[in-house]
Design a protein around this motif. Structure first.
Motif, PDB file in Angstrom:
ATOM      1  N   MET A  82       0.832  -1.210   0.000  1.00 29.08           N
ATOM      2  CA  MET A  82       0.000   0.000   0.000  1.00 29.08           C
ATOM      3  C   MET A  82       0.864   1.257   0.000  1.00 29.08           C
ATOM      4  O   MET A  82       0.526   2.243  -0.661  1.00 29.08           O
ATOM      5  CB  MET A  82      -0.954  -0.021   1.184  1.00 29.08           C
ATOM      6  N   LEU A  83       1.971   1.233   0.719  1.00 25.14           N
ATOM      7  CA  LEU A  83       2.873   2.383   0.724  1.00 25.14           C
ATOM      8  C   LEU A  83       3.470   2.589  -0.667  1.00 25.14           C
ATOM      9  O   LEU A  83       3.570   3.729  -1.148  1.00 25.14           O
ATOM     10  CB  LEU A  83       3.981   2.189   1.763  1.00 25.14           C
ATOM     11  N   TYR A 142       2.065   1.772  -3.428  1.00 29.07           N
ATOM     12  CA  TYR A 142       0.967   2.322  -4.241  1.00 29.07           C
ATOM     13  C   TYR A 142       0.776   3.804  -3.956  1.00 29.07           C
ATOM     14  O   TYR A 142       0.523   4.594  -4.876  1.00 29.07           O
ATOM     15  CB  TYR A 142      -0.315   1.533  -3.971  1.00 29.07           C
ATOM     16  N   LEU A 143       0.897   4.211  -2.680  1.00 32.55           N
ATOM     17  CA  LEU A 143       0.796   5.635  -2.346  1.00 32.55           C
ATOM     18  C   LEU A 143       1.909   6.428  -3.031  1.00 32.55           C
ATOM     19  O   LEU A 143       1.677   7.549  -3.495  1.00 32.55           O
ATOM     20  CB  LEU A 143       0.875   5.840  -0.840  1.00 32.55           C
ATOM     21  N   LEU A 176       0.809   6.993  -6.493  1.00 37.32           N
ATOM     22  CA  LEU A 176      -0.236   8.023  -6.584  1.00 37.32           C
ATOM     23  C   LEU A 176       0.328   9.420  -6.358  1.00 37.32           C
ATOM     24  O   LEU A 176       0.131  10.322  -7.174  1.00 37.32           O
ATOM     25  CB  LEU A 176      -1.342   7.747  -5.574  1.00 37.32           C
ATOM     26  N   ASP A 177       0.981   9.602  -5.204  1.00 36.25           N
ATOM     27  CA  ASP A 177       1.513  10.916  -4.857  1.00 36.25           C
ATOM     28  C   ASP A 177       2.575  10.735  -3.774  1.00 36.25           C
ATOM     29  O   ASP A 177       2.266  10.316  -2.661  1.00 36.25           O
ATOM     30  CB  ASP A 177       0.389  11.825  -4.350  1.00 36.25           C
ATOM     31  N   MET A 180       1.946  12.376  -0.325  1.00 35.74           N
ATOM     32  CA  MET A 180       0.994  11.668   0.537  1.00 35.74           C
ATOM     33  C   MET A 180       1.665  10.454   1.196  1.00 35.74           C
ATOM     34  O   MET A 180       1.439  10.169   2.374  1.00 35.74           O
ATOM     35  CB  MET A 180      -0.232  11.235  -0.289  1.00 35.74           C
ATOM     36  N   ALA A 181       2.523   9.781   0.451  1.00 38.10           N
ATOM     37  CA  ALA A 181       3.233   8.620   1.009  1.00 38.10           C
ATOM     38  C   ALA A 181       4.180   9.044   2.120  1.00 38.10           C
ATOM     39  O   ALA A 181       4.242   8.403   3.172  1.00 38.10           O
ATOM     40  CB  ALA A 181       3.987   7.897  -0.099  1.00 38.10           C
ATOM     41  N   SER A 194       2.253   9.898   5.219  1.00 37.02           N
ATOM     42  CA  SER A 194       1.731   8.715   5.911  1.00 37.02           C
ATOM     43  C   SER A 194       2.815   8.035   6.745  1.00 37.02           C
ATOM     44  O   SER A 194       2.513   7.349   7.718  1.00 37.02           O
ATOM     45  CB  SER A 194       1.121   7.724   4.918  1.00 37.02           C
TER      46      SER A 194
END
Length: 194
Positions: free
Chosen positions: A151-152, A154-155, A158-159, A162-163, A166
């Motif tokens: 998931m990280l 994938y973040l 995406l951006d 944002m990663a 998080s």
């Protein structure tokens, strides 16, 4: 001669059930991933309302997706746990049989000089202590580490901002955990005394 680690020694007994252990880990990953699907479904339902496109068909579709994700989570966890326990007890059986073979081949004077409780402790209790890591930690810990890493990643796709934001939760969580564990032993002893 190269020294073997405890994990390599333990997994050397896993020969008959390597496939089951691998399937257990894979099903645990599927289970954890399935647990995220209801969150995706609720997000999609909220998005339908925000975009003022909410209709009964769309809401029912995403409710079905949520239920399917939950079913995958429960079924994956159940199958993973079952396969992990079958593998764990197969390994424990091999360890106990080897301990019994060693005991049968040991000199009688050596066996007679040891208390029976010590032998029982080794053959029953100490070998039984290996079950939780085999049946729970290997599949569950692997899944609960792999899925957040995916998931990280994938973040980051995406951006990246944002990663990175998080990732701030990790040191914050560690600081909170350290504060919680500060007087743990004193508080735990009070609980035991009570």
């Amino acid at each position: 001669m190269k020294e073997r680690t405890w994990l390599s020694i333990l997994l050397s007994y896993a020969g008959p059930c390597r496939g089951k252990m691998a399937a257990s880990v894979a099903l645990a990953v599927v289970s954890v991933a399935g647990g995220f699907v209801p969150y995706l479904g609720v997000y999609q339902i909220l998005r339908l309302f925000v975009e003022r496109r909410a209709g009964l068909e769309g809401i029912l579709l995403w409710c079905g997706v949520c239920l399917a994700g939950y079913a995958v989570k429960v079924a994956g966890y159940a199958l993973s746990t079952m396969l992990a326990h079958v593998s764990a007890y197969t390994i424990l059986e091999g360890l106990r049989l080897q301990a019994a073979d060693r005991l049968m081949g040991a000199p009688l004077g050596e066996v007679d000089s040891r208390p029976i409780g010590a032998m029982k402790s080794t053959i029953v209790d100490r070998i039984e202590d290996i079950e939780p890591p085999l049946a729970h930690m290997i599949p569950e810990l692997t899944a609960n580490i792999l899925v957040p890493i995916f998931m990280l990643a994938y973040l980051f796709v995406l951006d990246w901002r944002m990663a990175l934001i998080s990732l701030i939760t990790i040191p914050i969580g560690l600081v909170c955990y350290m504060g919680m564990m500060k007087d743990y032993e004193v508080r735990y002893n009070r609980v035991l005394d009570a």
